[in-house]
Design a protein around this motif. Structure first.
Motif, PDB file in Angstrom:
ATOM      1  N   ILE A   1       0.835  -1.202   0.000  1.00 24.30           N
ATOM      2  CA  ILE A   1       0.000   0.000   0.000  1.00 24.30           C
ATOM      3  C   ILE A   1       0.868   1.251   0.000  1.00 24.30           C
ATOM      4  O   ILE A   1       0.710   2.145  -0.845  1.00 24.30           O
ATOM      5  CB  ILE A   1      -0.929   0.001   1.235  1.00 24.30           C
ATOM      6  CG1 ILE A   1      -1.882  -1.195   1.149  1.00 24.30           C
ATOM      7  CG2 ILE A   1      -1.698   1.302   1.312  1.00 24.30           C
ATOM      8  CD1 ILE A   1      -2.764  -1.370   2.357  1.00 24.30           C
TER       9      ILE A   1
ATOM     10  N   PRO B   1      -6.753  -5.587   0.151  1.00 20.84           N
ATOM     11  CA  PRO B   1      -6.362  -4.382  -0.586  1.00 20.84           C
ATOM     12  C   PRO B   1      -4.928  -4.470  -1.126  1.00 20.84           C
ATOM     13  O   PRO B   1      -4.657  -4.027  -2.231  1.00 20.84           O
ATOM     14  CB  PRO B   1      -6.484  -3.265   0.445  1.00 20.84           C
ATOM     15  CG  PRO B   1      -7.474  -3.775   1.409  1.00 20.84           C
ATOM     16  CD  PRO B   1      -7.263  -5.249   1.473  1.00 20.84           C
TER      17      PRO B   1
ATOM     18  N   TRP C   1      -4.876  -6.150  -4.280  1.00 19.71           N
ATOM     19  CA  TRP C   1      -5.443  -5.294  -5.332  1.00 19.71           C
ATOM     20  C   TRP C   1      -4.332  -4.539  -6.044  1.00 19.71           C
ATOM     21  O   TRP C   1      -4.387  -4.311  -7.245  1.00 19.71           O
ATOM     22  CB  TRP C   1      -6.422  -4.315  -4.688  1.00 19.71           C
ATOM     23  CG  TRP C   1      -7.156  -3.438  -5.645  1.00 19.71           C
ATOM     24  CD1 TRP C   1      -8.362  -3.684  -6.228  1.00 19.71           C
ATOM     25  CD2 TRP C   1      -6.743  -2.150  -6.120  1.00 19.71           C
ATOM     26  NE1 TRP C   1      -8.704  -2.642  -7.035  1.00 19.71           N
ATOM     27  CE2 TRP C   1      -7.733  -1.686  -6.985  1.00 19.71           C
ATOM     28  CE3 TRP C   1      -5.626  -1.344  -5.903  1.00 19.71           C
ATOM     29  CZ2 TRP C   1      -7.661  -0.465  -7.628  1.00 19.71           C
ATOM     30  CZ3 TRP C   1      -5.550  -0.137  -6.550  1.00 19.71           C
ATOM     31  CH2 TRP C   1      -6.556   0.284  -7.396  1.00 19.71           C
TER      32      TRP C   1
ATOM     33  N   PRO D   1      -7.451   3.655  -6.161  1.00 21.10           N
ATOM     34  CA  PRO D   1      -8.510   2.722  -5.767  1.00 21.10           C
ATOM     35  C   PRO D   1      -9.748   3.422  -5.236  1.00 21.10           C
ATOM     36  O   PRO D   1      -9.675   4.540  -4.715  1.00 21.10           O
ATOM     37  CB  PRO D   1      -7.843   1.897  -4.667  1.00 21.10           C
ATOM     38  CG  PRO D   1      -6.746   2.735  -4.160  1.00 21.10           C
ATOM     39  CD  PRO D   1      -6.259   3.540  -5.314  1.00 21.10           C
TER      40      PRO D   1
ATOM     41  N   VAL E   1     -10.850  -0.562  -0.768  1.00 22.86           N
ATOM     42  CA  VAL E   1      -9.400  -0.415  -0.924  1.00 22.86           C
ATOM     43  C   VAL E   1      -9.005   1.042  -0.739  1.00 22.86           C
ATOM     44  O   VAL E   1      -8.006   1.350  -0.079  1.00 22.86           O
ATOM     45  CB  VAL E   1      -8.957  -0.937  -2.308  1.00 22.86           C
ATOM     46  CG1 VAL E   1      -7.462  -0.780  -2.464  1.00 22.86           C
ATOM     47  CG2 VAL E   1      -9.348  -2.385  -2.475  1.00 22.86           C
TER      48      VAL E   1
ATOM     49  N   GLU F   1      -6.562   2.487   2.074  1.00 24.57           N
ATOM     50  CA  GLU F   1      -5.406   3.304   1.675  1.00 24.57           C
ATOM     51  C   GLU F   1      -5.428   4.647   2.394  1.00 24.57           C
ATOM     52  O   GLU F   1      -4.411   5.102   2.923  1.00 24.57           O
ATOM     53  CB  GLU F   1      -5.436   3.522   0.158  1.00 24.57           C
ATOM     54  CG  GLU F   1      -4.244   4.329  -0.319  1.00 24.57           C
ATOM     55  CD  GLU F   1      -4.332   4.640  -1.792  1.00 24.57           C
ATOM     56  OE1 GLU F   1      -4.490   3.694  -2.574  1.00 24.57           O
ATOM     57  OE2 GLU F   1      -4.254   5.822  -2.142  1.00 24.57           O
TER      58      GLU F   1
END
Lengths: 165, 357
Positions: free
Chosen positions: A33, B143, B146, B157, B161, B165
């Motif tokens: 992320i 996520p 993803w 996103p 997600v 984030e």
């Protein structure tokens, strides 16, 4: 009061669970992320930079095209002016040439005329002389038909010569 | 008694108030403090709903170290009731009252029941924590998956997600980064895990039906563990300046020699900081659970006072509960944030370089 005393079993499982969760998230969760967000940030920054550059380029191109257009216009005007000048020069040249040619022709014609005239005058004079000689011959023949008259004339002529002496 | 039944009863009471009112008044008297404490406390079984014979209970594994070595069995083995204890077939007992209430006991040589040496059973709190841990891992790994097949130039996103984030980047950029300052990257995984774990446990604590409803963050062991970890990380992050400030701070000499007054205070301060962390989270979440339960208990306490009183108080209780639950959701986030922020600030303070003169 036992609410306030940590229990060993709970602490044990807590540390196990928490460290497992921590390791999983640390290895597989967060980097994906955070890295993606940072990369996206970098990408957006780069895109903005590129857009800025492109804009600048566009402005430059516009200026360039403007200047090219300006130049072309100037060149066009110059060419037109040159063409006009050339045309004028050609016309003037042609005119001059025509004038000169005309003048020459006229001159020649005049000379011809003069010559013709002189020839004609000479011819006329010759004819007049001939005619007058013939007339004079005829007159003399008629006047000197008799011997007397011839004698008279001789004498007069002699006289004249002597007197004039 | 569990939150699920609590919620169910709230709804049914509003509709069938008179009927239930009669039934309740014939029943044994309602003990509110016992109900609340039962929810707050840890237990060896997961009580979902029902009472006595009709109770729906999930048995949980009991793992204990006794004089005869490790023993593992399901809590449903505690079947035989005797002297305020439930006795299992292998001789171990689960005390229900007295000074050992809630503890697993074994018969000592003298014939007395004594607590076992080590109890690492999967209690209700631990079971709830397992569930929360799985939820948290799914909430982050899904996520994270993803992102796998996507490039930074792809669209950002949306939906869940995007939410994850946003949450993660909020914690990193607005809490951890400003609190720690330069070199914050290596603390991010730990603090982020703390935040998300606390947040998920808090939220799941507010959800009134299984697998939620467990009092995980309102348990002192949980907060003790987190605070202890922060304490250890802080001490290991401390630079020279940090330790000098504790043992030889820049104060007049008579304050630190011969009696080390300020160093003593500073030294105690090392421990009070994580202690404050521990108590703050524990007390806040415990209070949230207590208030929620107490407000619901009003209904049952009023059951014997007549229909008019019951109806009025039910409406009041439900509206207050709604308000408190909304507040509780906010507190869930704020407490997770405060814990993370304070941890980050403590770590940041241990890493500050002396200000240039």
């Amino acid at each position: 009061m036992d609410l306030l005393y940590p229990s060993v079993g709970l602490l044990f499982w807590m540390s196990v669970v928490f460290f497992i969760v921590f390791l999983i998230l640390w290895k597989f969760g967060f980097p994906a992320i955070i890295n993606m967000v940072n990369e996206r940030k970098a990408f957006i920054d780069e895109s903005l930079e590129n857009a800025k550059k492109a804009n600048e380029k566009l402005v430059n191109i516009k200026e360039e095209s403007e200047s090219i257009l300006q130049e072309a216009r100037a060149k066009q005007a110059e060419i037109l002016r040159e063409a006009a000048a050339t045309r004028d020069a050609i016309v003037k040249d042609a005119k001059d040439k025509a004038d000169a040619e005309g003048a020459k022709i006229i001159e020649e014609a005049r000379a011809q005329i003069q010559k013709e005239k002189e020839a004609a005058v000479a011819d006329i004079r010759k004819q007049v002389t001939q005619l007058s000689v013939e007339v004079a011959e005829k007159i003399l023949r008629k006047e000197l038909a008799s011997d007397n008259k011839q004698m008279d004339l001789i004498s007069r002529l002699l006289d004249e010569v002597t007197v004039s002496k | 008694m569990n939150c699920f039944r609590k919620l169910f009863l709230i709804l049914t009471l509003v509709v069938f108030a008179p009927v239930l009112c009669n039934a309740q008044s014939e029943d044994k008297s309602f003990n509110a403090s016992e109900l609340v404490m039962e929810h707050i406390r840890d237990s060896h079984e997961w009580h979902i709903t029902g009472e006595g014979e009709n109770a729906i209970v999930i048995p949980l594994p009991v793992i204990v170290y006794t004089n005869a070595g490790f023993k593992a069995f399901l809590s449903s083995d505690f079947a035989e009731e005797k002297d305020g204890m439930k006795i299992a077939s292998n001789g171990l007992a689960l005390a229900e009252e007295g000074k050992y209430a809630g503890k697993v006991l074994e018969k000592s040589e003298s014939g007395e029941y004594e607590p076992v040496k080590l109890d690492i059973s999967i209690t209700k709190t631990i079971a709830v924590m397992f569930v929360n841990a799985i939820i948290l891992i799914l909430c982050i790994l899904l996520p994270a998956r993803w992102y796998k097949n996507r490039k930074p130039s792809d669209e950002a996103p949306k939906g869940f997600v995007g939410f994850v984030e946003m949450l993660v980047m909020y914690v990193v950029d607005d809490i951890i980064k400003p609190s720690i300052g330069k070199g914050y990257e290596k603390y991010v995984p730990w603090l982020l895990t703390c935040f998300l774990f606390i947040f998920v446990c808090n939220i799941m604590g507010v959800v009134p039906f299984p697998p939620g409803g467990g009092n995980v963050t309102g348990n002192i062991t949980f907060t003790f563990f987190l605070a202890f970890c922060t304490f250890v990380i802080t001490q290991f992050s401390g630079n020279k300046h940090y330790w000098k400030d504790i043992f030889w701070p820049e104060v007049p000499v008579w304050l630190k020699c011969p009696i080390p007054l300020i160093p003593l205070i500073e030294f105690v301060g090392i421990f009070t900081k994580p202690f404050a962390l521990m108590i703050r989270l524990f007390a806040n979440m415990l209070a949230g659970h207590l208030i929620g339960l107490a407000l619901t208990c009003i209904i049952f306490l009023m059951a014997s006072k007549g229909i008019a009183m019951l109806t009025g108080m039910t409406i009041l209780s439900v509206s207050l509960s709604v308000f408190m639950t909304c507040l509780e959701f906010m507190v869930c986030f704020i407490q997770a944030m405060v814990f993370t922020m304070l941890s980050a600030i403590f770590i940041g303070m241990a890493r500050t370089e002396p200000a240039e003169e």
